[in-house]
Design a protein around this motif. Structure first.
Motif, PDB file in Angstrom:
ATOM      1  N   GLY A  56       0.838  -1.188   0.000  1.00 42.76           N
ATOM      2  CA  GLY A  56       0.000   0.000   0.000  1.00 42.76           C
ATOM      3  C   GLY A  56       0.875   1.240   0.000  1.00 42.76           C
ATOM      4  N   PRO A  57       0.252   2.415   0.065  1.00 39.99           N
ATOM      5  CA  PRO A  57      -1.103   2.671   0.547  1.00 39.99           C
ATOM      6  C   PRO A  57      -2.182   2.737  -0.524  1.00 39.99           C
ATOM      7  CG  PRO A  57       0.071   4.743   0.351  1.00 39.99           C
ATOM      8  CD  PRO A  57       1.046   3.677  -0.068  1.00 39.99           C
ATOM      9  N   LYS A  58      -1.882   2.372  -1.769  1.00 42.05           N
ATOM     10  CA  LYS A  58      -2.886   2.457  -2.830  1.00 42.05           C
ATOM     11  C   LYS A  58      -2.764   1.254  -3.757  1.00 42.05           C
ATOM     12  CE  LYS A  58      -3.524   7.503  -2.838  1.00 42.05           C
ATOM     13  NZ  LYS A  58      -4.995   7.573  -2.657  1.00 42.05           N
ATOM     14  N   GLY A  91      -7.592   4.981   0.306  1.00 38.67           N
ATOM     15  CA  GLY A  91      -6.420   4.130   0.483  1.00 38.67           C
ATOM     16  C   GLY A  91      -6.788   2.668   0.566  1.00 38.67           C
ATOM     17  N   THR A  92      -5.838   1.817   0.214  1.00 35.86           N
ATOM     18  CA  THR A  92      -5.971   0.366   0.349  1.00 35.86           C
ATOM     19  C   THR A  92      -4.635  -0.182   0.815  1.00 35.86           C
ATOM     20  OG1 THR A  92      -5.576   0.268  -2.054  1.00 35.86           O
ATOM     21  CG2 THR A  92      -7.833  -0.080  -1.295  1.00 35.86           C
ATOM     22  N   GLN A  93      -4.682  -1.100   1.775  1.00 31.00           N
ATOM     23  CA  GLN A  93      -3.449  -1.656   2.326  1.00 31.00           C
ATOM     24  C   GLN A  93      -3.604  -3.140   2.605  1.00 31.00           C
ATOM     25  OE1 GLN A  93      -2.902   1.754   5.412  1.00 31.00           O
ATOM     26  NE2 GLN A  93      -0.868   0.886   5.083  1.00 31.00           N
ATOM     27  N   ASP A 110      -5.707   6.432  13.639  1.00 38.35           N
ATOM     28  CA  ASP A 110      -5.381   6.706  12.242  1.00 38.35           C
ATOM     29  C   ASP A 110      -5.490   8.191  11.921  1.00 38.35           C
ATOM     30  OD1 ASP A 110      -5.055   3.985  11.794  1.00 38.35           O
ATOM     31  OD2 ASP A 110      -7.096   3.708  11.053  1.00 38.35           O
ATOM     32  N   TYR A 114      -3.540  10.849   9.169  1.00 41.33           N
ATOM     33  CA  TYR A 114      -4.244  10.893   7.888  1.00 41.33           C
ATOM     34  C   TYR A 114      -4.663  12.301   7.504  1.00 41.33           C
ATOM     35  CZ  TYR A 114      -4.473   5.802   7.766  1.00 41.33           C
ATOM     36  OH  TYR A 114      -4.173   4.467   7.717  1.00 41.33           O
ATOM     37  N   ARG A 126     -12.756   2.953   7.946  1.00 36.52           N
ATOM     38  CA  ARG A 126     -11.915   1.894   7.374  1.00 36.52           C
ATOM     39  C   ARG A 126     -12.620   0.550   7.475  1.00 36.52           C
ATOM     40  NH1 ARG A 126      -5.497   0.964   8.119  1.00 36.52           N
ATOM     41  NH2 ARG A 126      -5.637   2.425   6.367  1.00 36.52           N
ATOM     42  N   ASP A 215     -10.071   2.315   2.850  1.00 36.76           N
ATOM     43  CA  ASP A 215     -10.536   3.570   3.432  1.00 36.76           C
ATOM     44  C   ASP A 215     -11.583   4.177   2.515  1.00 36.76           C
ATOM     45  OD1 ASP A 215      -8.709   3.428   5.596  1.00 36.76           O
ATOM     46  OD2 ASP A 215      -7.122   4.188   4.295  1.00 36.76           O
ATOM     47  N   VAL A 264       0.754   8.342  -4.701  1.00 36.64           N
ATOM     48  CA  VAL A 264       1.382   8.143  -3.398  1.00 36.64           C
ATOM     49  C   VAL A 264       2.324   9.300  -3.071  1.00 36.64           C
ATOM     50  CG1 VAL A 264       2.967   6.673  -2.077  1.00 36.64           C
ATOM     51  CG2 VAL A 264       1.146   5.640  -3.455  1.00 36.64           C
TER      52      VAL A 264
END
Length: 287
Positions: A56-58, A91-93, A110, A114, A126, A215, A264
């Motif tokens: 991640g974060p994407k 975001g995706t992790q 978080d 953020y 999330r 997210d 990112v």
């Protein structure tokens, strides 16, 4: 398709989280677990930006499978129950906790790092989707109930303490709050407010624990301190607070990686500027 009940939404509002929420079948979760592990192996083998951004974060900008996942009807119904019909993914992790008890995660919020300004209590949250069983023994998430009500707390940075992956530790006495350990079967998820204090334990089992986080935001959310990007996955964006992202056309292709790297980089520049401001204000101190 799953849709949150009024009781679940109320529980989220009161406690700052809700679980378990049924999202995917166990068979689909097992397929995704294998896809995630293959993705990580491919990124490691190719090296460079692919290895650096593998977790991640994407991830949704690197790989078509991740982009399809964040748009799954089951997850969008959950997001719509919380946010309404207009939905962004910020975001995706990937979270992999290897066996042997070498890493845990400090109690933290978080929202500290953020820097997303929300209009309303349910403007951002999330999804933490279990792709393997989660338990206290394998270091699952833990939430401190109702800690989202008091805003952002002072955090102390303590690198390396107890093998933490992240050293931002919230200043609070966990004995003053009810702790909830997130026990899930594969395909179930938890949802949490970005202000709720949470952490995770050590994986003391012989099996790898795998989860995928998404997210979801309402378009009314505004990134603080600079430009940021997000992916519109349902409805429309009537605010224009985020640069809208383009989905990947393949897995780990050059064009997808270039777009992911740009997004990112934009995010990290904003967050680094915000962290400098937190240090000045005393919201983040070194221990």
């Amino acid at each position: 398709m799953p849709k949150l009940t009024q009781s679940q939404v109320k529980g989220f509002e009161e406690d700052g989280f809700v679980f378990p929420v049924d999202a995917l079948t166990q068979d689909r979760a097992a397929e995704l677990r294998d896809t995630v592990l293959t993705h990580l192996a491919d990124c490691h083998r190719q090296g460079g930006a692919r290895a650096a951004l593998a977790f991640g974060p994407k991830v949704h900008l690197m790989a078509e499978w991740a982009h399809r996942l964040v748009r799954r009807p089951e997850l969008l119904e959950i997001a719509e129950s919380m946010l309404g019909p207009d939905i962004l993914v910020w975001g995706t992790q990937i979270f992999v906790k290897e066996p042997g008890g070498k890493t845990d995660l400090a109690w933290h919020q978080d929202a500290l790092t953020y820097d997303l300004d929300s209009e309303g209590r349910l403007a951002a949250f999330r999804v933490w989707l279990a792709l393997t069983p989660t338990s206290v023994e394998n270091g699952t998430l833990r939430f401190a109930a109702a800690t989202h009500r008091d805003g952002i707390r002072t955090h102390r940075r303590t690198p390396g303490l107890r093998g933490m992956m992240r050293g931002d530790e919230a200043a609070f006495d966990e004995h003053d709050f009810v702790r909830h350990d997130v026990v899930l079967r594969p395909g179930q998820c938890s949802l949490h407010n970005m202000l709720v204090v949470h952490g995770s334990g050590l994986n003391r089992t012989k099996d790898t624990r795998v989860a995928f986080a998404i997210d979801y935001l309402a378009p009314s959310v505004r990134p603080s301190g600079g430009e940021d990007s997000a992916l519109l996955v349902q409805g429309r964006d009537a605010y224009g607070h985020f640069v809208l992202e383009q989905p990947p056309s393949d897995d780990l292709g050059d064009e997808a990686m270039a777009r992911c790297g740009d997004a990112v980089g934009m995010r990290m520049a904003r967050l680094q500027a915000a962290e400098a401001e937190r240090k000045k204000s005393g919201a983040l101190v070194h221990g």
